[in-house]
Design an enzyme around this catalytic site. Structure first.
Site, PDB file in Angstrom:
ATOM      1  N   THR A 144       0.848  -1.202   0.000  1.00 43.05           N
ATOM      2  CA  THR A 144       0.000   0.000   0.000  1.00 43.05           C
ATOM      3  C   THR A 144       0.879   1.246   0.000  1.00 43.05           C
ATOM      4  O   THR A 144       2.000   1.215   0.510  1.00 43.05           O
ATOM      5  CB  THR A 144      -0.938   0.024   1.219  1.00 43.05           C
TER       6      THR A 144
ATOM      7  N   ASP B  99      -7.692  -4.571   1.315  1.00 41.42           N
ATOM      8  CA  ASP B  99      -8.649  -3.817   0.512  1.00 41.42           C
ATOM      9  C   ASP B  99      -9.883  -3.632   1.379  1.00 41.42           C
ATOM     10  O   ASP B  99     -10.392  -4.584   1.971  1.00 41.42           O
ATOM     11  CB  ASP B  99      -8.986  -4.539  -0.794  1.00 41.42           C
TER      12      ASP B  99
HETATM   13  P1  ITT Z   1      -4.201   0.940  -1.135  1.00 44.53           P
HETATM   14  O1  ITT Z   1      -5.009   0.313  -2.216  1.00 44.53           O
HETATM   15  O2  ITT Z   1      -2.901   1.514  -1.624  1.00 44.53           O
HETATM   16  O3  ITT Z   1      -3.990   0.051   0.030  1.00 44.53           O
HETATM   17  P2  ITT Z   1      -6.437   2.775  -0.879  1.00 44.53           P
HETATM   18  O4  ITT Z   1      -6.555   4.075  -0.175  1.00 44.53           O
HETATM   19  O5  ITT Z   1      -6.712   2.744  -2.348  1.00 44.53           O
HETATM   20  O6  ITT Z   1      -4.981   2.223  -0.545  1.00 44.53           O
HETATM   21  P3  ITT Z   1      -8.603   0.850  -0.415  1.00 44.53           P
HETATM   22  O7  ITT Z   1      -8.792   0.688  -1.867  1.00 44.53           O
HETATM   23  O8  ITT Z   1      -8.533  -0.350   0.454  1.00 44.53           O
HETATM   24  O9  ITT Z   1      -7.291   1.730  -0.117  1.00 44.53           O
HETATM   25  O10 ITT Z   1      -9.706   1.760   0.295  1.00 44.53           O
HETATM   26  C1  ITT Z   1     -10.742   2.383  -0.371  1.00 44.53           C
HETATM   27  C2  ITT Z   1     -11.123   3.631   0.339  1.00 44.53           C
HETATM   28  O11 ITT Z   1     -11.863   3.301   1.516  1.00 44.53           O
HETATM   29  C3  ITT Z   1      -9.966   4.503   0.828  1.00 44.53           C
HETATM   30  O12 ITT Z   1      -9.523   5.373  -0.170  1.00 44.53           O
HETATM   31  C4  ITT Z   1     -10.612   5.241   1.979  1.00 44.53           C
HETATM   32  O13 ITT Z   1     -11.328   6.349   1.494  1.00 44.53           O
HETATM   33  C5  ITT Z   1     -11.616   4.232   2.521  1.00 44.53           C
HETATM   34  N1  ITT Z   1     -11.087   3.547   3.702  1.00 44.53           N
HETATM   35  C6  ITT Z   1     -10.362   2.398   3.747  1.00 44.53           C
HETATM   36  N2  ITT Z   1     -10.070   2.074   5.018  1.00 44.53           N
HETATM   37  C7  ITT Z   1     -10.615   3.039   5.797  1.00 44.53           C
HETATM   38  C8  ITT Z   1     -10.647   3.282   7.180  1.00 44.53           C
HETATM   39  O14 ITT Z   1     -10.046   2.476   8.044  1.00 44.53           O
HETATM   40  N3  ITT Z   1     -11.292   4.365   7.614  1.00 44.53           N
HETATM   41  C9  ITT Z   1     -11.899   5.210   6.754  1.00 44.53           C
HETATM   42  N4  ITT Z   1     -11.904   5.062   5.442  1.00 44.53           N
HETATM   43  C10 ITT Z   1     -11.266   3.986   4.948  1.00 44.53           C
END
Ligand code: ITT
Length: 204
Positions: free
Chosen positions: A13, A75
């Site tokens: 990530t 994810d």
């Molecule tokens: P990576 O793929 O590089 O890990 P990302 O930010 O794209 O990072 P995800 O696709 O897993 O991560 O997450 C999708 C979105 O969900 C992310 O951009 C955040 O807006 C939200 N999100 C994920 N985890 C969260 C959390 O613990 N608290 C609040 N929002 C979260």
């Protein structure tokens, strides 16, 4: 000097919020934890899966293949009951491509305008994936709560300023990080991962 274990893991990530949370959740394993922030030249993994599990596995597999370092990914999606469990796997791009967390939060607030508090139930769902030599494992975590009608707090990341976990009155962005890291979807998924990773490193 900080203790550096020779047993190294890479988090697939570039999200600094995730790096901080996962590093803290796994601190008991005493591993050296790196992330893509330490490998700026590695290509972006395209998250084109239809499920959290597909995306989590894709991220960890590609980074293990590129680095040969055991890789861990996550994810995560926000599932809003009133919106038929959306945005889910599309949580990062809810308001469009290359948007900010604030843009996504504004869109969510607009979609839930005038929706009463008892219909604002939501949950974070997290799928973690671990890929090592001959090992592919996934674990899951869910954190139930509700969405406010305004943002509150400056901690955490993403949808945290809108999300109040069950049993609390403050958002994840207001609660101390150690509280989020003890009850969150990520804490649940990576808590289960701990034993899998510990077992892996007894062999390598
Ligand atoms: P990576 O793929 O590089 O890990 P990302 O930010 O794209 O990072 P995800 O696709 O897993 O991560 O997450 C999708 C979105 O969900 C992310 O951009 C955040 O807006 C939200 N999100 C994920 N985890 C969260 C959390 O613990 N608290 C609040 N929002 C979260």
């Amino acid at each position: 000097m900080a203790f550096q274990s020779t047993k190294t893991l890479i988090l697939a990530t570039r999200n600094p919020g995730k790096v901080e949370e996962i590093t803290s959740i796994l601190s008991g394993l005493h591993l050296t934890v790196k992330s893509l922030l330490d490998y700026p030249n590695l290509p972006e993994v395209v998250e084109d899966g239809q499920t959290l599990e597909e995306n989590a596995l894709k991220k960890a597999r590609e980074i293990f293949r590129a680095t040969a370092v055991p890789a861990l990914s996550d994810d995560t999606g926000l599932e809003v009951f009133y919106l038929g469990m959306k945005p889910g796997v599309f949580s990062a791009r809810y308001a469009g491509e290359n948007v900010s967390y604030a843009d996504n939060n504004r869109k969510l607030l607009a979609e839930l305008k005038n929706v009463p508090i008892n219909e604002r139930r939501a949950q974070f769902r997290c799928v973690a994936a671990f890929i090592g030599k001959g090992v592919e494992r996934t674990t899951h975590g869910v954190c139930p709560g509700r969405l406010l009608d305004e943002v509150r707090g400056s901690g955490g990341f993403g949808y945290d300023p809108l999300f109040v976990p069950d049993g609390y009155e403050e958002t994840f962005a207001q609660l101390p990080g150690n509280v989020k890291n003890s009850i969150s979807h990520r804490a649940m998924a990576f808590g289960q991962m701990e034993t899998i990773i510990a077992e892996y490193f007894t062999h390598f």
